[in-house]
Scaffold this motif. Structure first.
Motif, PDB file in Angstrom:
ATOM      1  N   ASP A   1      -3.611  13.418   0.923  1.00  0.00           N
ATOM      2  CA  ASP A   1      -4.423  13.801   2.018  1.00  0.00           C
ATOM      3  C   ASP A   1      -4.315  12.565   3.021  1.00  0.00           C
ATOM      4  O   ASP A   1      -4.051  11.570   2.926  1.00  0.00           O
ATOM      5  CB  ASP A   1      -5.892  13.575   1.432  1.00  0.00           C
ATOM      6  CG  ASP A   1      -6.209  14.741   0.446  1.00  0.00           C
ATOM      7  OD1 ASP A   1      -5.774  15.772   0.760  1.00  0.00           O
ATOM      8  OD2 ASP A   1      -7.092  14.391  -0.407  1.00  0.00           O
ATOM      9  N   SER A   2      -4.226  13.074   4.487  1.00  0.00           N
ATOM     10  CA  SER A   2      -3.954  12.183   5.766  1.00  0.00           C
ATOM     11  C   SER A   2      -5.010  12.473   6.660  1.00  0.00           C
ATOM     12  O   SER A   2      -5.229  13.491   7.089  1.00  0.00           O
ATOM     13  CB  SER A   2      -2.394  12.284   6.014  1.00  0.00           C
ATOM     14  OG  SER A   2      -2.129  11.304   6.694  1.00  0.00           O
ATOM     15  N   TYR A   3      -5.300  11.220   7.397  1.00  0.00           N
ATOM     16  CA  TYR A   3      -6.262  11.258   8.142  1.00  0.00           C
ATOM     17  C   TYR A   3      -5.933  10.558   9.503  1.00  0.00           C
ATOM     18  O   TYR A   3      -5.370   9.649   9.442  1.00  0.00           O
ATOM     19  CB  TYR A   3      -7.779  10.491   7.579  1.00  0.00           C
ATOM     20  CG  TYR A   3      -8.387  11.167   6.386  1.00  0.00           C
ATOM     21  CD1 TYR A   3      -9.257  12.067   6.284  1.00  0.00           C
ATOM     22  CD2 TYR A   3      -7.366  11.033   5.305  1.00  0.00           C
ATOM     23  CE1 TYR A   3      -9.659  12.562   5.093  1.00  0.00           C
ATOM     24  CE2 TYR A   3      -7.979  11.506   3.834  1.00  0.00           C
ATOM     25  CZ  TYR A   3      -9.103  12.262   4.113  1.00  0.00           C
ATOM     26  OH  TYR A   3      -9.776  12.736   2.710  1.00  0.00           O
TER      27      TYR A   3
ATOM     28  N   ARG B   1     -11.756  10.146  11.253  1.00  0.00           N
ATOM     29  CA  ARG B   1     -12.471  11.039  10.226  1.00  0.00           C
ATOM     30  C   ARG B   1     -11.886  12.334  10.107  1.00  0.00           C
ATOM     31  O   ARG B   1     -12.325  13.201   8.925  1.00  0.00           O
ATOM     32  CB  ARG B   1     -14.095  11.095  10.572  1.00  0.00           C
ATOM     33  CG  ARG B   1     -14.684   9.579  10.691  1.00  0.00           C
ATOM     34  CD  ARG B   1     -16.175   9.911  10.939  1.00  0.00           C
ATOM     35  NE  ARG B   1     -16.984   8.529  10.755  1.00  0.00           N
ATOM     36  CZ  ARG B   1     -18.237   8.509  11.056  1.00  0.00           C
ATOM     37  NH1 ARG B   1     -18.924   9.433  11.348  1.00  0.00           N
ATOM     38  NH2 ARG B   1     -18.862   7.274  11.150  1.00  0.00           N
TER      39      ARG B   1
ATOM     40  N   GLN C   1      -9.432  14.968   8.995  1.00  0.00           N
ATOM     41  CA  GLN C   1      -8.442  15.156   7.790  1.00  0.00           C
ATOM     42  C   GLN C   1      -7.316  16.409   8.424  1.00  0.00           C
ATOM     43  O   GLN C   1      -7.782  17.317   8.943  1.00  0.00           O
ATOM     44  CB  GLN C   1      -8.975  15.751   6.350  1.00  0.00           C
ATOM     45  CG  GLN C   1      -8.113  15.661   5.232  1.00  0.00           C
ATOM     46  CD  GLN C   1      -8.643  16.101   4.040  1.00  0.00           C
ATOM     47  OE1 GLN C   1      -9.843  16.106   3.892  1.00  0.00           O
ATOM     48  NE2 GLN C   1      -7.867  16.370   3.150  1.00  0.00           N
TER      49      GLN C   1
ATOM     50  N   HIS D   1      -3.824  18.232   3.427  1.00  0.00           N
ATOM     51  CA  HIS D   1      -4.762  18.499   2.572  1.00  0.00           C
ATOM     52  C   HIS D   1      -3.900  18.821   1.201  1.00  0.00           C
ATOM     53  O   HIS D   1      -3.222  19.664   0.877  1.00  0.00           O
ATOM     54  CB  HIS D   1      -5.593  20.041   2.524  1.00  0.00           C
ATOM     55  CG  HIS D   1      -6.077  19.763   3.992  1.00  0.00           C
ATOM     56  ND1 HIS D   1      -7.738  19.372   3.849  1.00  0.00           N
ATOM     57  CD2 HIS D   1      -6.180  20.089   5.214  1.00  0.00           C
ATOM     58  CE1 HIS D   1      -8.070  19.215   5.094  1.00  0.00           C
ATOM     59  NE2 HIS D   1      -7.185  19.881   5.871  1.00  0.00           N
TER      60      HIS D   1
END
Length: 231
Positions: free
Chosen positions: A8-10, A13, A15, A18
């Motif tokens: 998961d990478s952001y 806030r 994202q 997934h």
């Protein structure tokens, strides 16, 4: 082998990726495909440690990299050529290339002889400022900068985008040569499906921040293309 598992990478806030899982075979070209905005660039940036935060695992030859800063990933052998090239316009060609050399092993921080062989224009214009180069020449410079790090894995984000047609084929052939002759593992984000099919051994198809299909390039069917690439 480079492996990512349950990533998961952001950005802040938001994202973007997934539960992304993929294995990148050593010594092959893996093409990352998908429509605009599906997370392809973020996939590369996450491998390089350039997003705000991530969870999951990234390993290179079994060694964990997911918590390492970007410079340690570079020293582990991963080099990144970003979309838009991001050369320093006020630096000379030589100075731009040597920026990549900071990630090379001590004693090897130089303009590699390979650069002159692959890019005669750069060899003959080492003192020219990067901002005076054409788009195609700047792309050559960005690749040369990455090669100065002496990488084993090269991440390329749309390397033929916005480049004059007479240089596109030259850059495509250089990418294939880097893989076939030098054994570089390459992860290639590319909108040009014809080139991706010609160069790639494997593909990863992305949709809405997820991997929806992957396999050998021979498994890239017209149905997959229609579902995930057609506009």
């Amino acid at each position: 082998m480079l492996s990512v598992a349950n990533i998961d990478s952001y950005y802040a806030r938001s994202q973007i990726l997934h539960r992304v899982t993929a294995d990148i075979p050593t010594g092959e070209i893996t093409a990352v495909l998908g429509r605009n905005g599906v997370g392809k660039t973020t996939f590369l940036k996450t491998i390089m440690g350039l997003t705000d935060r991530m969870s999951g695992q990234i390993t290179l030859d079994g060694k964990p990299l997911g918590t390492e800063p970007t410079f340690r990933r570079a020293r582990a052998g991963i080099a990144y050529v970003p979309q838009g090239r991001e050369i320093v316009p006020d630096f000379t060609v030589r100075e731009n290339i040597l920026m990549g050399a900071f990630a090379a092993p001590p004693g090897e921080r130089e303009v590699p002889p390979l650069v002159g062989e692959l890019f005669p224009y750069l060899r003959d214009n080492m003192n020219r400022h990067g901002g005076l180069l054409s788009g195609g020449q700047q792309q050559q410079l960005a690749i040369a900068r990455a090669l100065a790090a002496k990488p084993s894995i090269l991440l390329l984000d749309e390397p033929t985008e916005g480049i004059q047609p007479n240089i596109v084929e030259e850059i495509e052939n250089i990418i294939i040569r880097l893989n076939k002759e030098l054994g570089l593992t390459i992860i290639l984000v590319e909108q040009n499906l014809e080139f991706a099919r010609r160069a790639g051994d494997n593909f990863v198809m992305m949709e809405k921040g997820r991997i929806v299909a992957s396999g050998r390039m021979s498994d890239l069917t017209d149905d997959l293309i229609h579902r995930h690439l057609a506009v």
